[in-house]
Motif scaffolding. Structure first.
Motif, short mmCIF file in Angstrom:
data_model
loop_
_atom_site.label_atom_id
_atom_site.label_comp_id
_atom_site.label_asym_id
_atom_site.label_seq_id
_atom_site.Cartn_x
_atom_site.Cartn_y
_atom_site.Cartn_z
N ALA A 40 0.85 -1.19 0.00
CA ALA A 40 0.00 0.00 0.00
C ALA A 40 0.88 1.23 0.00
O ALA A 40 1.96 1.24 0.59
CB ALA A 40 -0.91 0.02 1.22
N GLY A 41 0.41 2.28 -0.66
CA GLY A 41 1.17 3.51 -0.72
C GLY A 41 0.24 4.70 -0.63
O GLY A 41 -0.95 4.61 -0.95
N THR A 42 0.81 5.82 -0.18
CA THR A 42 0.04 7.05 -0.11
C THR A 42 0.95 8.23 -0.41
O THR A 42 2.13 8.21 -0.10
CB THR A 42 -0.61 7.22 1.28
OG1 THR A 42 -1.39 8.41 1.29
CG2 THR A 42 0.44 7.31 2.37
N THR A 43 0.39 9.24 -1.05
CA THR A 43 1.16 10.42 -1.40
C THR A 43 0.77 11.58 -0.48
O THR A 43 -0.23 11.54 0.22
CB THR A 43 0.92 10.83 -2.85
OG1 THR A 43 -0.46 11.21 -2.99
CG2 THR A 43 1.22 9.67 -3.80
N VAL A 44 1.59 12.63 -0.52
CA VAL A 44 1.34 13.78 0.33
C VAL A 44 0.01 14.45 -0.02
O VAL A 44 -0.61 15.11 0.81
CB VAL A 44 2.50 14.77 0.24
CG1 VAL A 44 2.58 15.39 -1.15
CG2 VAL A 44 2.40 15.84 1.31
N SER A 45 -0.46 14.24 -1.25
CA SER A 45 -1.73 14.83 -1.67
C SER A 45 -2.93 14.00 -1.23
O SER A 45 -4.07 14.42 -1.41
CB SER A 45 -1.76 14.96 -3.20
OG SER A 45 -1.64 13.70 -3.81
N GLY A 46 -2.66 12.84 -0.64
CA GLY A 46 -3.74 12.02 -0.11
C GLY A 46 -4.14 10.83 -0.94
O GLY A 46 -5.00 10.05 -0.55
N GLY A 47 -3.56 10.68 -2.10
CA GLY A 47 -3.87 9.53 -2.93
C GLY A 47 -3.33 8.24 -2.33
O GLY A 47 -2.30 8.25 -1.67
N THR A 48 -4.06 7.15 -2.53
CA THR A 48 -3.63 5.86 -2.01
C THR A 48 -3.75 4.81 -3.10
O THR A 48 -4.54 4.94 -4.04
CB THR A 48 -4.48 5.41 -0.81
OG1 THR A 48 -5.85 5.33 -1.19
CG2 THR A 48 -4.33 6.37 0.36
N ASN A 49 -2.94 3.77 -2.98
CA ASN A 49 -3.07 2.63 -3.86
C ASN A 49 -2.71 1.38 -3.09
O ASN A 49 -1.92 1.42 -2.14
CB ASN A 49 -2.19 2.77 -5.11
CG ASN A 49 -0.71 2.85 -4.78
OD1 ASN A 49 -0.27 3.75 -4.10
ND2 ASN A 49 0.05 1.88 -5.26
N TYR A 50 -3.32 0.27 -3.49
CA TYR A 50 -3.18 -0.99 -2.79
C TYR A 50 -2.92 -2.12 -3.78
O TYR A 50 -3.39 -2.10 -4.91
CB TYR A 50 -4.46 -1.33 -2.02
CG TYR A 50 -4.79 -0.37 -0.90
CD1 TYR A 50 -5.59 0.73 -1.12
CD2 TYR A 50 -4.31 -0.60 0.39
CE1 TYR A 50 -5.89 1.61 -0.10
CE2 TYR A 50 -4.61 0.27 1.43
CZ TYR A 50 -5.40 1.37 1.18
OH TYR A 50 -5.70 2.23 2.21
N ALA A 51 -2.19 -3.11 -3.31
CA ALA A 51 -2.07 -4.33 -4.08
C ALA A 51 -3.44 -4.99 -4.14
O ALA A 51 -4.21 -4.93 -3.17
CB ALA A 51 -1.06 -5.27 -3.42
N ASP A 52 -3.75 -5.62 -5.24
CA ASP A 52 -5.06 -6.26 -5.39
C ASP A 52 -5.32 -7.27 -4.28
O ASP A 52 -6.45 -7.43 -3.82
CB ASP A 52 -5.15 -6.95 -6.75
CG ASP A 52 -5.28 -5.97 -7.90
OD1 ASP A 52 -5.03 -6.38 -9.05
OD2 ASP A 52 -5.61 -4.79 -7.65
N SER A 53 -4.28 -7.93 -3.83
CA SER A 53 -4.43 -9.00 -2.84
C SER A 53 -4.84 -8.49 -1.46
O SER A 53 -5.27 -9.28 -0.62
CB SER A 53 -3.13 -9.80 -2.72
OG SER A 53 -2.07 -8.95 -2.32
N VAL A 54 -4.70 -7.19 -1.22
CA VAL A 54 -5.02 -6.66 0.12
C VAL A 54 -6.17 -5.66 0.10
O VAL A 54 -6.59 -5.19 1.16
CB VAL A 54 -3.78 -5.99 0.77
CG1 VAL A 54 -2.59 -6.96 0.76
CG2 VAL A 54 -3.41 -4.69 0.09
N LYS A 55 -6.68 -5.35 -1.07
CA LYS A 55 -7.78 -4.39 -1.16
C LYS A 55 -8.97 -4.88 -0.34
O LYS A 55 -9.36 -6.05 -0.42
CB LYS A 55 -8.19 -4.20 -2.63
CG LYS A 55 -7.23 -3.33 -3.41
CD LYS A 55 -7.70 -3.16 -4.86
CE LYS A 55 -6.73 -2.29 -5.64
NZ LYS A 55 -7.12 -2.16 -7.07
N GLY A 56 -9.54 -3.95 0.43
CA GLY A 56 -10.68 -4.30 1.27
C GLY A 56 -10.30 -4.88 2.61
O GLY A 56 -11.16 -5.01 3.49
#
Length: 121
Positions: free
Chosen positions: A49-65
């Motif tokens: 999982a990652g997040t940027t200073v602007s607030g965007g996030t992204n997750y690996a498909d295997s951990v979403k939810g």
């Protein structure tokens, strides 16, 4: 220059939860992004999982939810709430920050030492 220290790993049963924390300290001017990676035995390190200073996030498909990343920008901290853990989540989890250190002119990645998460009954 910049140090990252993780905490919160351990042994948990399948279906359980853990919360990882990571504190960034040192000669930090700015942090552009923070995230969590993991590496299981015999496998390559992967983004969880990652997040940027602007607030965007992204997750690996295997951990979403199941996993949620959050930050406390004032304290330069990042967290990973992990729910519904599975045996395949077993790995060493690494904190990552893309930061600009004092007296530096470019952002670069920094890594923590890793914390072991084991999901087993």
């Amino acid at each position: 220059q910049v140090q990252l220290v993780e905490s919160g790993g351990g042994l948990v049963q399948p279906g359980g939860s853990l919360r990882l924390s990571c504190a960034a300290s040192g000669r930090i001017s700015k942090i552009n992004a923070m995230g969590w990676y993991r590496q299981a035995p015999g496998k390559e390190r992967e983004l969880v999982a990652g997040t940027t200073v602007s607030g965007g996030t992204n997750y690996a498909d295997s951990v979403k939810g199941r996993f949620t990343i959050s930050t406390d920008n004032a304290k330069n901290m990042v967290y990973l709430q992990m729910n519904s853990l599975r045996p395949e989540d077993t790995a060493v989890y690494y904190c990552n920050a893309v930061a600009l250190a004092y007296f530096s002119t470019f952002y670069q990645p920094y890594w923590g030492q890793g914390t072991q998460v084991t999901v087993s009954s």
